[in-house]
Design a protein around this motif. Structure first.
Motif, PDB file in Angstrom:
ATOM      1  N   GLY A 136       4.438   4.673  22.089  1.00 59.54           N
ATOM      2  CA  GLY A 136       4.450   6.178  22.226  1.00 59.54           C
ATOM      3  C   GLY A 136       2.795   6.678  22.344  1.00 59.54           C
ATOM      4  O   GLY A 136       1.412   6.415  22.539  1.00 59.54           O
ATOM      5  N   ARG A 137       2.490   7.385  21.109  1.00 58.65           N
ATOM      6  CA  ARG A 137       2.097   8.216  20.768  1.00 58.65           C
ATOM      7  C   ARG A 137       0.573   7.337  20.081  1.00 58.65           C
ATOM      8  O   ARG A 137       0.768   6.459  19.010  1.00 58.65           O
ATOM      9  CB  ARG A 137       1.927   9.165  19.549  1.00 58.65           C
ATOM     10  N   ASP A 138      -0.597   7.477  20.907  1.00 62.29           N
ATOM     11  CA  ASP A 138      -1.618   6.848  20.176  1.00 62.29           C
ATOM     12  C   ASP A 138      -1.747   5.528  21.189  1.00 62.29           C
ATOM     13  O   ASP A 138      -2.696   4.374  19.638  1.00 62.29           O
ATOM     14  CB  ASP A 138      -1.997   6.415  18.660  1.00 62.29           C
ATOM     15  N   GLY A 139      -0.554   5.292  21.584  1.00 63.53           N
ATOM     16  CA  GLY A 139      -0.616   3.595  22.361  1.00 63.53           C
ATOM     17  C   GLY A 139       0.201   2.863  21.307  1.00 63.53           C
ATOM     18  O   GLY A 139       0.212   1.632  21.489  1.00 63.53           O
ATOM     19  N   LYS A 140       1.245   3.299  20.121  1.00 60.28           N
ATOM     20  CA  LYS A 140       1.382   1.877  19.636  1.00 60.28           C
ATOM     21  C   LYS A 140       2.694   2.115  20.177  1.00 60.28           C
ATOM     22  O   LYS A 140       3.652   2.817  20.469  1.00 60.28           O
ATOM     23  CB  LYS A 140       2.215   3.294  18.229  1.00 60.28           C
ATOM     24  N   VAL A 141       3.279   0.736  20.493  1.00 61.24           N
ATOM     25  CA  VAL A 141       4.450   0.093  20.524  1.00 61.24           C
ATOM     26  C   VAL A 141       6.052   0.374  19.391  1.00 61.24           C
ATOM     27  O   VAL A 141       5.565   0.414  18.630  1.00 61.24           O
ATOM     28  CB  VAL A 141       4.143  -1.128  20.862  1.00 61.24           C
ATOM     29  N   PHE A 142       6.658   1.535  20.327  1.00 61.72           N
ATOM     30  CA  PHE A 142       7.880   1.073  19.384  1.00 61.72           C
ATOM     31  C   PHE A 142       9.251   0.772  20.663  1.00 61.72           C
ATOM     32  O   PHE A 142       8.890   1.175  21.595  1.00 61.72           O
ATOM     33  CB  PHE A 142       8.243   2.541  18.765  1.00 61.72           C
ATOM     34  N   ARG A 200       5.968   1.845  29.711  1.00 65.23           N
ATOM     35  CA  ARG A 200       6.370   0.559  29.212  1.00 65.23           C
ATOM     36  C   ARG A 200       4.869  -0.364  28.933  1.00 65.23           C
ATOM     37  O   ARG A 200       3.568   0.092  29.560  1.00 65.23           O
ATOM     38  CB  ARG A 200       6.491  -0.470  30.444  1.00 65.23           C
ATOM     39  N   PRO A 201       4.737  -1.636  27.949  1.00 67.39           N
ATOM     40  CA  PRO A 201       3.597  -1.809  27.087  1.00 67.39           C
ATOM     41  C   PRO A 201       3.175  -2.527  29.008  1.00 67.39           C
ATOM     42  O   PRO A 201       1.744  -2.066  28.653  1.00 67.39           O
ATOM     43  CB  PRO A 201       4.366  -2.843  27.108  1.00 67.39           C
ATOM     44  N   ASN A 202       3.503  -3.417  29.615  1.00 67.33           N
ATOM     45  CA  ASN A 202       2.781  -3.220  30.830  1.00 67.33           C
ATOM     46  C   ASN A 202       1.654  -3.179  31.863  1.00 67.33           C
ATOM     47  O   ASN A 202       1.032  -2.700  32.623  1.00 67.33           O
ATOM     48  CB  ASN A 202       3.942  -4.811  32.149  1.00 67.33           C
ATOM     49  N   VAL A 203       2.325  -2.067  32.174  1.00 71.52           N
ATOM     50  CA  VAL A 203       1.468  -0.588  32.602  1.00 71.52           C
ATOM     51  C   VAL A 203       1.193   0.305  32.116  1.00 71.52           C
ATOM     52  O   VAL A 203      -0.368   0.193  32.727  1.00 71.52           O
ATOM     53  CB  VAL A 203       2.684   0.083  32.843  1.00 71.52           C
ATOM     54  N   GLN A 205      -0.610  -1.454  29.856  1.00 70.67           N
ATOM     55  CA  GLN A 205      -1.740  -2.188  29.652  1.00 70.67           C
ATOM     56  C   GLN A 205      -3.021  -2.110  31.190  1.00 70.67           C
ATOM     57  O   GLN A 205      -4.128  -2.559  31.053  1.00 70.67           O
ATOM     58  CB  GLN A 205      -1.842  -3.499  29.030  1.00 70.67           C
ATOM     59  N   LYS A 206      -2.257  -2.586  31.865  1.00 69.57           N
ATOM     60  CA  LYS A 206      -3.068  -1.737  33.371  1.00 69.57           C
ATOM     61  C   LYS A 206      -3.850  -0.848  33.456  1.00 69.57           C
ATOM     62  O   LYS A 206      -4.800  -0.984  34.524  1.00 69.57           O
ATOM     63  CB  LYS A 206      -1.947  -2.603  34.282  1.00 69.57           C
ATOM     64  N   THR A 207      -3.717   0.283  32.940  1.00 63.62           N
ATOM     65  CA  THR A 207      -4.126   1.590  33.111  1.00 63.62           C
ATOM     66  C   THR A 207      -5.270   2.173  31.862  1.00 63.62           C
ATOM     67  O   THR A 207      -5.453   3.063  31.744  1.00 63.62           O
ATOM     68  CB  THR A 207      -2.842   2.185  33.398  1.00 63.62           C
ATOM     69  N   THR A 208      -5.299   1.284  31.297  1.00 66.64           N
ATOM     70  CA  THR A 208      -6.004   1.408  29.781  1.00 66.64           C
ATOM     71  C   THR A 208      -7.171   2.692  30.024  1.00 66.64           C
ATOM     72  O   THR A 208      -8.035   2.721  28.890  1.00 66.64           O
ATOM     73  CB  THR A 208      -5.985   0.626  28.609  1.00 66.64           C
ATOM     74  N   LEU A 209      -8.141   1.801  31.263  1.00 63.50           N
ATOM     75  CA  LEU A 209      -9.415   2.110  31.410  1.00 63.50           C
ATOM     76  C   LEU A 209      -9.296   3.530  31.358  1.00 63.50           C
ATOM     77  O   LEU A 209     -10.126   4.271  32.004  1.00 63.50           O
ATOM     78  CB  LEU A 209      -9.730   1.271  31.898  1.00 63.50           C
TER      79      LEU A 209
END
Length: 281
Positions: A136-142, A200-203, A205-209
């Protein structure tokens, strides 16, 4: 002066002295609390600056008032860091609108929610809800909530490990009733009615750059949005979805919020009724 009066005076002096001593610690705690929601890239800088400024104030009460005012400053800094020149009142109005509308809808459809939950529990064992992790917002997982439409995790329909969808689950998916628990996520503040699609968290993590991709997470994800509406009308790529999300952020406000909600209602509710009307009447 009686002995009791003297004892009470001494006790009050000790209490006042302790309160004054605690005011400095309280000011530091307030600053730490107010900076917790700032972006990681700027959080420590402002925290260190405000703690240094705290020492320049002569009185303990003035320190406390300064610490309390950092809450207002942190809110404005966080807002302009996220949404630039958009008014700081805009996210407040949108949050209030989302909260009260979601609460109203929950109260209206509560009998349906309760009935569906009971039917799921009667049909299969396990919870009536399933929580799916999202960013979600700010990359927080919910975890966003859906009605469970498949059997328990240890019941599979084939060797690939795909859980079998229940008869009630098929009906819920077809009628889009499995998403009703998302209203709870809106009330809790995890999501909004309108916003970028939850990732989704896995997606993630792949595109955080990607700096452009990160902009999607400046606001709460939504049940619907510009990308979601356009994906219903035609096939869109991930790059196109991000472009729609950026357009949404550029025009972020209650008017666009209401417009997207109306378009979603028209597409999902009115169009099927119009097709039925033309076909049978």
């Amino acid at each position: 002066m009686s002995l009791g009066t003297i004892a009470l005076t001494i006790l009050l002096a000790i209490i006042i002295d302790e309160l004054i001593q605690w005011s400095s610690r309280l000011a530091v705690a307030i600053i730490n609390w107010n900076t917790r929601n700032l972006s990681i890239s700027i959080r420590e800088r402002y925290r260190e600056e405000w703690l240094a400024d705290l020492d320049t104030y002569p009185g303990r009460m003035s320190k406390l008032f300064f610490a309390l005012d950092t809450g207002r400053a942190a809110f404005l800094i966080d807002h302009y860091h996220r949404l630039g020149k958009i008014s700081p009142w805009t996210p407040i109005f949108i949050r209030m609108f989302d909260f009260w509308l979601a609460l109203l809808v929950i109260l209206i459809v509560f009998p349906v929610l309760f009935a569906v939950y009971v039917l799921i529990r009667l049909e299969t064992r396990g919870s009536g809800f399933e929580g799916i992790e999202a960013v979600g917002r700010d990359g927080k997982v919910f975890k966003y909530l859906l009605f469970r439409t498949r059997r328990r995790a240890n019941t599979y329909s084939n060797r690939q490990g795909i859980r079998e969808q229940t008869a009630l689950g098929k009906l819920l998916v077809k009628a889009n009733l499995n998403v009703l628990p998302l209203l709870i996520n809106i009330v809790r503040g995890d999501m909004s009615f309108v916003g970028p699609r939850p990732e989704r968290p896995n997606v993630f993590q792949k595109t955080t750059l990607s700096a452009v991709y990160k902009q999607r997470f400046r606001v709460r994800p939504g049940i619907t949005g510009l990308a979601q509406i356009n994906s219903l009308r035609r096939q869109i790529s991930s790059a196109e979805a991000i472009k729609f999300d950026l357009v949404f952020l550029q025009h972020y406000g209650l008017p666009q919020h209401l417009k997207v909600l109306c378009e979603t209602f028209s597409f999902n509710i009115m169009e099927p009724f119009q097709k039925i009307w033309k076909r049978y009447l």
